[in-house]
Design an enzyme around this catalytic site. Structure first.
Site, PDB file in Angstrom:
ATOM      1  N   ALA C  35      18.689 -25.604  30.005  1.00  0.00           N
ATOM      2  CA  ALA C  35      19.218 -25.485  28.646  1.00  0.00           C
ATOM      3  C   ALA C  35      18.611 -24.287  27.910  1.00  0.00           C
ATOM      4  O   ALA C  35      19.314 -23.530  27.241  1.00  0.00           O
ATOM      5  CB  ALA C  35      18.943 -26.778  27.878  1.00  0.00           C
ATOM      6  N   TYR C 104      18.100 -35.596  40.311  1.00  0.00           N
ATOM      7  CA  TYR C 104      16.990 -34.652  40.099  1.00  0.00           C
ATOM      8  C   TYR C 104      15.964 -34.705  41.222  1.00  0.00           C
ATOM      9  O   TYR C 104      15.600 -35.791  41.696  1.00  0.00           O
ATOM     10  CB  TYR C 104      16.244 -35.002  38.809  1.00  0.00           C
ATOM     11  CG  TYR C 104      16.960 -34.706  37.533  1.00  0.00           C
ATOM     12  CD1 TYR C 104      17.674 -33.530  37.344  1.00  0.00           C
ATOM     13  CD2 TYR C 104      16.878 -35.605  36.459  1.00  0.00           C
ATOM     14  CE1 TYR C 104      18.300 -33.256  36.136  1.00  0.00           C
ATOM     15  CE2 TYR C 104      17.510 -35.341  35.251  1.00  0.00           C
ATOM     16  CZ  TYR C 104      18.219 -34.164  35.092  1.00  0.00           C
ATOM     17  OH  TYR C 104      18.835 -33.912  33.897  1.00  0.00           O
ATOM     18  N   ASP C 258      24.142 -25.292  24.118  1.00  0.00           N
ATOM     19  CA  ASP C 258      23.213 -24.167  24.217  1.00  0.00           C
ATOM     20  C   ASP C 258      23.841 -22.917  23.599  1.00  0.00           C
ATOM     21  O   ASP C 258      23.161 -22.133  22.933  1.00  0.00           O
ATOM     22  CB  ASP C 258      22.856 -23.892  25.682  1.00  0.00           C
ATOM     23  CG  ASP C 258      22.343 -25.135  26.387  1.00  0.00           C
ATOM     24  OD1 ASP C 258      21.651 -25.948  25.733  1.00  0.00           O
ATOM     25  OD2 ASP C 258      22.638 -25.306  27.587  1.00  0.00           O
TER      26      ASP C 258
END
Lengths: 316, 316, 316, 316, 316, 316
Positions: C35, C104, C258
């Protein structure tokens, strides 16, 4: 000798595998792109003989283009392989919302070096139609002269001339495009503009007005393409709106205009009247939009019968 | 301000996924290719600051090139984005036997439009080395003038000039190449020819004779690249053959010469003597041949230590 | 020294070529995801200098991330390569209906080992804005301390602090997220939550109430992102709803937040007032959703002019 | 009407992207495979007109095959599209050590349904050579009859018959192959066996003995292919070993025999003597092995000149 | 209940499509990798029942691994799906010269959380062989305990224990590896080290000395793998060198050791003597090196017959 | 012994990477396709044991099919590998508008050679359900006899018979399909037609009438699939319309019918009543349409809970 003859540039297209800015695209697929060769393939698939006059570089890309087009049944005997100049290439940039950009590498290409001497008078003379587009004269002055010479030969031999304006503002200015194409139009029997092209050439996007102005400028038959709605045509004697065929979704519009032209000329070659020929043009154009690619969706007469529901398709 | 400055064209390379004639290749991968940017990346990876002066088109390919080279740590502040001309592109044709052809689409490219006005005098003046190649003057007359002007600036400011002949006979004739490059050589401190280039420039492929002739023509240090065998260098005072590093197999030779130049200049920047610097050049060149791609195999100093067995590599 | 500084983790993303359960996916493409680096790239593309502070592993993935981000014009001089820990990676699982999952592999990653000692006080002090997100404190306790220390430095040097809550419930519990982010918010000048984040942090998804509660908690400017509808902002003195730009279809929403933050901060850097800056934020956010990928659609100021119809785009 | 006519089956080949057992291969590329169409393409590329007689299914694979072969310049006017049967397909399984297996799906294919009625007597009669292979009679009894009828027509019209045994033991037994092919051989002017085929047909792999036995069985010219070593030929009057051209490495041997046949017949069409024609055959065969694919490496006469070093190739 | 039981970690492997540094690799293929599951698949393919004990994450990668291994005929009834931890993954980096690196993401993986409680005593007890490797105890302390417990169960039930040292220095230090594996070896009936493993474990790479030292340490049968040369084995009573099978080229050595172990144990299961079993092990190992991939080349008994020339393969 | 047994052909599917006519498609992905194996996988994923009886060729494609299906947890102990005939294959042609064609290469396939002798009476006898489809009897007369024999065995042993008509008009005529399937239906306990199948079999597409006619023909439970609307079922005693689950978009309808059948039989196996079982069938069918592929979207019971909103899915 083919029934229909056309001339123009075909380039190798590098088509990105993914959408988005080319900066971030890693892979490209090699294909070909050329309005006039699309037209010739369309005519061939509808059952008529077609010939394509051009130059390509004497390189692998030139050989690829010739093999592809010959493979589709088009006569390529009049294509010259030029040792001095490369085959033109271009890149597409496609976006998810349907927009696209093109990046041309065609300046000084083999095709841009066509000259009137490339033309075989007998070849053109024995055809029933010569089909030209507004792209060729924009490529170079010698290309401009070549297309004028082809028109002159056709005219002198009683070959009907068909013109698709195909205005590409990346190649020349609006004004220059207007001058040259209107000059060509004044020599043509058939003109096949879109509405936006009507606006650029004769200052209006009203189909009736476009037709009238173009008839007055010398054309004998004007057919204005109206996209999914169909087409409007006019001659000295007659004018009619011919409705199109509704499709659930336009998958890829590129090539539809070339297919339309192929359908219309093929209708005339079959001896059909203008209305019937426009109907075929509408059907061919619609079907092209249903398949990704310029020529992949070009139909045979049997495909058209199925498309129009007159005949049952193969069991799927 | 970078310690080393170079200038030249970098193009987008369309590399076929398969070997064989491009006629039959369907997919291409986008990469970049440029001898001088390879050199700059090589210098940067060896721990020195490098700057690359050029023009690219203000298009996606130009942005891609700048991002790639800047990403590798090279200063790109002097690169102009040209709105009027496209970034050059080229296609490779690779064969299983290691041969390859290139198809250039670089005529009139943005880089070919570099002019002496593009040069920032202070930028060059503050460097220790200016590195030029024989490709740039072959691109256009204005490029020729630009590289001469860069040499002139460097000379007037005490910046050492390094020249890699890099003769490309696709771009100009042997005779023209010889004239122009010998003229550049006469202004250079360092020349880094291959044997075949020696033959083209001074009529012999004997390393000792090449060196003597080039020293007489004005160069201060001549280093002749001898491939896997190593290199031979000569100055007014001294001459030596520096053996290369044997590798099991040359995987991809492209880029080895650029790596050699990067290694040599980096050695000098480290304050090493010529012999030590040629040794580094040999090591960098050898390592580049072990990895597919022009820049993928360019080593860091740590990689060199491992390559030379002076240091243990990461556990594999 | 960059005008805007940010810090956070960027990972290598393995993006499946096909949709559907990963069990049946055969190929993945390597990309990056982060981000804060998206934000920095966005600021850089809008014409301002940005720096990104982080750690990556001293491995190929770490080098890739640094080259990519530096290539986009962001200063990466403060990024540490960690020999002791790997670069984090994650896999996406995408479905045709737009849903997605992430897997992840970031526990113990190099970035999770950032410490306050990684911070260069002068680097932060010379910026105009420090931008932080609620992801970093969730990575590890040392990351938590690092972000607090960065805020402390900024505060002491008069650098404005901007906070994007970016709540990731895969990384910590709702309660812990609320505590830590509200603590950060109390130190921040600017907060940029979405409505759902408002609900998680202050218990309401009503924009006006979110704003009031966050102002009371210490923020100076609160801008609540409302997706395609636009944004609502409030300060002590003023509050306004700024409508968004309608787009035909959201192609890929990832990265829009973002981009929004990058647009807002860039507006302020240009000296624009809050309303104008939110307008730019809305435009940047909208445009990002039109292109697949997190950073591919981040616009330049020129793209924004074209997007808003103020300027004609390049001929397509 | 073409100078050389051939007939046989061409199938769509699904070629795995990776080597190893097909169980573990995920992707296949669509290509074509057919010994006789390879031969016809080879003849065409060497500058002579060639025609290919066959049947394909009236399906997408059939259309693909016809477009590909017509694209390469071969006359396909005698190819029938069969509505009742599919185009044959086959899969290759390739191993790193050069071995390969094929999996045929050709039983009952369109081509296997060729009948003597498919033959156009005038088409064959106007050729100088009819080229047949031992694959066709193995496909079905009607194919067997068709090839016999073609031979009969050729014989009666003074068209020379050339036979490539091409024994495929996946299609029939050794004994049946021997009976049928020897029967064809007894009617042929030219026979082009390999050594292993010699052993299967006449019980010896000694070139001299093979030649003698085949001459006695009725052939007029026997040319035995000896791979990289070259070829040995014999007629009633004369016999000679013609050495081959050494190549650094055989990249892909498939199609070399078809290229050899194309070279030999093209030599005769040029009016060359047998020795010269075998020399051309050797050169064509060698060059085919240097490029991956059956037809990709088939050379033009200019390529041959370059290959033999008689002419300088294009600057690479 | 399977004849052979093994336990260990299997991970998802992300294998790059291209060679070279991962920084420049864009695409990865998903596969699996695990020494013990390779072994189990090898045993199954040779006609014996095999069971694999492990943990995988309850995620898509875990499901993929289980389906793949079960699909190959291995019993996976003892595999636990762990909700709390992910399936391990790793990346390969391959070079053209045959070198490779691996990047593990396996810390804290599901498999590293195996505990003695995961073991089903009856399952192990009913087998003839328990096969373990030196990888498992290096994953975590609980894995170490699990493998010791499995050995204990086997020993108490008269199940023979086979040990492949499989030393991975990325996972632990040499010293720790030596201590733990020698402890396991002292409990094992069969040990299958390579020469380098001999050096690490007992300080010599001389096969005879390795064997003697390991016999003295408690092993009953020691088989030292000597690559293409074959293998040397020794028991209390007997020792012999069993020559290997020469292959033209080692295409991919990975998995050969696992295949060797599978071949040896399968030989014993067939009631063959040690020499015959080593011969089978040699043949299986050789054949695995001929095909890319860990399990793709694992042969059936019929493949072995063909490989050894005892039986004719399918017509290719 | 599995709770549910089914029998039928599974083929290798070559699925084009791109849409459009196969003539222009270059790459295909290997997958599998088979209604009955889809059903078995569906049952297995819902937590019940399932066995699939079939023949495949003793070739790589046959091994692939068996490994895939076994990998999904289905018992394949009754699958024969046929040395004499190949595994069937087929190609899909997909269009952007959702239409598709198939090209079969299955005549004489291994599966078409199934005979009553292939059936293991005990295997069928120990199941609770035998599931058959109307595809198998269309493959060959011996397949027809095999499915009749299976039904006979089931009937004699009190195993319930479930029939999915699955009419494929590419394989036989409407009339023959009607005769054979109605004969099977008269022996079946459960029939699961679609509306169009109702029309073909009993001359009406009205669900109530279809149900009545089929009950009268001998079925005990008739469940008519109504797509997104849900399903209608009827027995002697009871009839009910069970509404379906609305989904935003049908991504891929293929395999939904097989999933429906798997859901219905699994519901009965769980001891649920017909209404509850149809509800599960609806849910399974809906979910399958949300994922590309025949089996990729088949849910576990946990997925169903999440789909129905009864349970929270994993954090995405």
């Amino acid at each position: 000798m083919p029934e229909v003859v056309t001339l123009g540039e075909t380039m190798v297209l590098l088509n990105p595998i993914n959408t988005g800015p080319l900066k971030y695209v890693s892979h490209f697929v090699k294909q070909i792109g050329g309005a006039e060769s699309n037209f010739a393939i369309g005519v061939s698939r509808l059952g008529h003989s077609a010939g394509w006059i051009s130059r390509v570089g004497q390189d692998e890309f030139g050989k690829y283009i010739v093999s592809f087009i010959r493979g589709e049944g088009v006569d390529t005997s009049q294509v010259k392989l030029d040792k001095e100049a490369p085959t033109g290439v271009y890149f597409k940039e496609r976006y998810e919302n349907g927009e696209s950009k093109v990046y041309y590498y065609r300046k000084g290409s083999a095709a841009s070096r066509m000259t009137p001497q490339d033309l075989n008078q007998d070849y053109i003379a024995s055809a029933k139609f010569l089909h030209v587009s507004g792209i060729t004269p924009a490529l170079s002055e010698s290309c401009h002269q070549t297309v004028l010479e082809a028109i002159k030969i056709a005219k002198s031999k009683g070959v009907k001339i068909s013109l698709d304006p195909n205005i590409r503002l990346k190649l020349w200015s609006e004004q220059r495009a207007r001058e040259v194409i209107m000059e060509m139009l004044s020599q043509s029997d058939i003109v096949l503009p879109g509405q936006e092209e009507g606006r650029l050439l004769v200052g209006t996007d009203d189909p009736v007005k476009i037709a009238n102005k173009m008839l007055r400028a010398g054309a004998k038959i004007v057919v204005i393409k109206l996209g999914e709605k169909g087409a409007y045509y006019a001659t000295e004697d007659k004018a009619e709106f011919v409705p199109g065929y509704s499709v659930s979704k336009v998958v890829d519009p590129i090539g539809a205009g070339d297919g339309f032209a192929a359908g219309f000329i093929s209708g005339l070659l079959k001896g059909w009247d203008i209305t019937e020929s426009v109907r075929l043009a509408n059907a061919v154009g619609s079907r092209v939009t249903q398949v990704i690619g310029d020529v992949e969706g070009l139909p045979t007469m049997e495909d058209i019968e199925v498309f129009l529901g007159r005949k049952k398709g193969v069991e799927r």
